[in-house]
Scaffold this motif. Structure first.
Motif, PDB file in Angstrom:
ATOM      1  N   THR A   3      23.188  53.797 -85.404  1.00 53.78           N
ATOM      2  CA  THR A   3      22.815  53.003 -85.288  1.00 53.78           C
ATOM      3  C   THR A   3      23.439  52.730 -83.165  1.00 53.78           C
ATOM      4  N   ASN A   4      25.049  52.615 -83.146  1.00 56.16           N
ATOM      5  CA  ASN A   4      25.819  52.513 -82.202  1.00 56.16           C
ATOM      6  C   ASN A   4      24.906  53.643 -81.175  1.00 56.16           C
ATOM      7  N   ALA A   5      24.671  55.023 -81.200  1.00 52.32           N
ATOM      8  CA  ALA A   5      23.734  55.766 -80.116  1.00 52.32           C
ATOM      9  C   ALA A   5      22.870  54.864 -79.776  1.00 52.32           C
ATOM     10  N   ARG A   6      21.776  54.466 -80.738  1.00 53.82           N
ATOM     11  CA  ARG A   6      20.365  53.381 -80.519  1.00 53.82           C
ATOM     12  C   ARG A   6      20.608  52.466 -79.156  1.00 53.82           C
ATOM     13  N   PHE A   7      21.915  52.066 -79.822  1.00 53.29           N
ATOM     14  CA  PHE A   7      22.178  50.964 -79.221  1.00 53.29           C
ATOM     15  C   PHE A   7      22.271  51.177 -77.788  1.00 53.29           C
ATOM     16  N   ARG A   8      22.934  52.518 -77.240  1.00 50.22           N
ATOM     17  CA  ARG A   8      23.813  52.614 -75.998  1.00 50.22           C
ATOM     18  C   ARG A   8      22.352  53.032 -75.338  1.00 50.22           C
ATOM     19  N   THR A   9      21.068  53.223 -75.994  1.00 52.44           N
ATOM     20  CA  THR A   9      20.894  53.982 -74.789  1.00 52.44           C
ATOM     21  C   THR A   9      19.611  53.275 -75.244  1.00 52.44           C
ATOM     22  N   MET A  10      19.713  52.211 -75.890  1.00 48.65           N
ATOM     23  CA  MET A  10      18.419  51.116 -75.896  1.00 48.65           C
ATOM     24  C   MET A  10      19.218  49.925 -74.577  1.00 48.65           C
ATOM     25  N   LYS A  11      20.481  49.991 -74.293  1.00 50.36           N
ATOM     26  CA  LYS A  11      21.454  49.263 -73.048  1.00 50.36           C
ATOM     27  C   LYS A  11      21.365  49.418 -72.291  1.00 50.36           C
TER      28      LYS A  11
END
Length: 136
Positions: A3-11
């Motif tokens: 989830t944290n990696a997804r959020f970083r990519t999303m940002k």
């Protein structure tokens, strides 16, 4: 992907999209591109109005996206709500443009690829964002 990696990519994608929208509208307002780089019938007043009809939507994407990123930096939980709004509006912007090009039977990849990106990239992140909002 966590989830944290997804959020970083999303940002990163949100920031790039927000900056690109602002740049696009500045370039459009100042007529900074050669006419042969623009969409078909660019000088047709109806198409000019159609294009400018996206301005409020695209700027809303950038405002909510940049606000989300700022709130995330401040570690405020409201960033998720702003991100969700931004992602939904981004997808809508891409869908509206693609729908127009389909109805116009204009299949120019120069315009299709960026709008398909706008339509599709948020769909990857919205479920994770909604799940993280309900688990808080």
């Amino acid at each position: 992907m966590t989830t944290n990696a997804r959020f970083r990519t999303m940002k990163v994608l949100m920031l790039a999209t927000d900056i690109a929208f602002i740049a696009y509208w500045l370039v459009t307002a100042f007529h900074a591109l050669p006419a042969d780089w623009l969409y078909r019938d660019y000088t047709n007043p109806i198409l000019v109005h159609w294009n400018w009809s996206f301005f409020p939507l695209d700027i809303a994407v950038s405002i909510t996206g940049l606000t989300s990123l700022w709130l995330a930096r401040k570690q405020r939980p409201a960033w998720r709500s702003f991100a969700l709004i931004s992602l939904v509006l981004t997808s809508v912007s891409g869908l509206q443009a693609i729908a127009f090009w389909v109805f116009a039977r204009d299949f120019n990849l120069t315009w299709w690829l960026p709008n398909l990106f706008l339509l599709l990239y948020p769909i990857f992140f919205i479920p994770t964002l909604v799940e993280s909002n309900t688990s808080d």
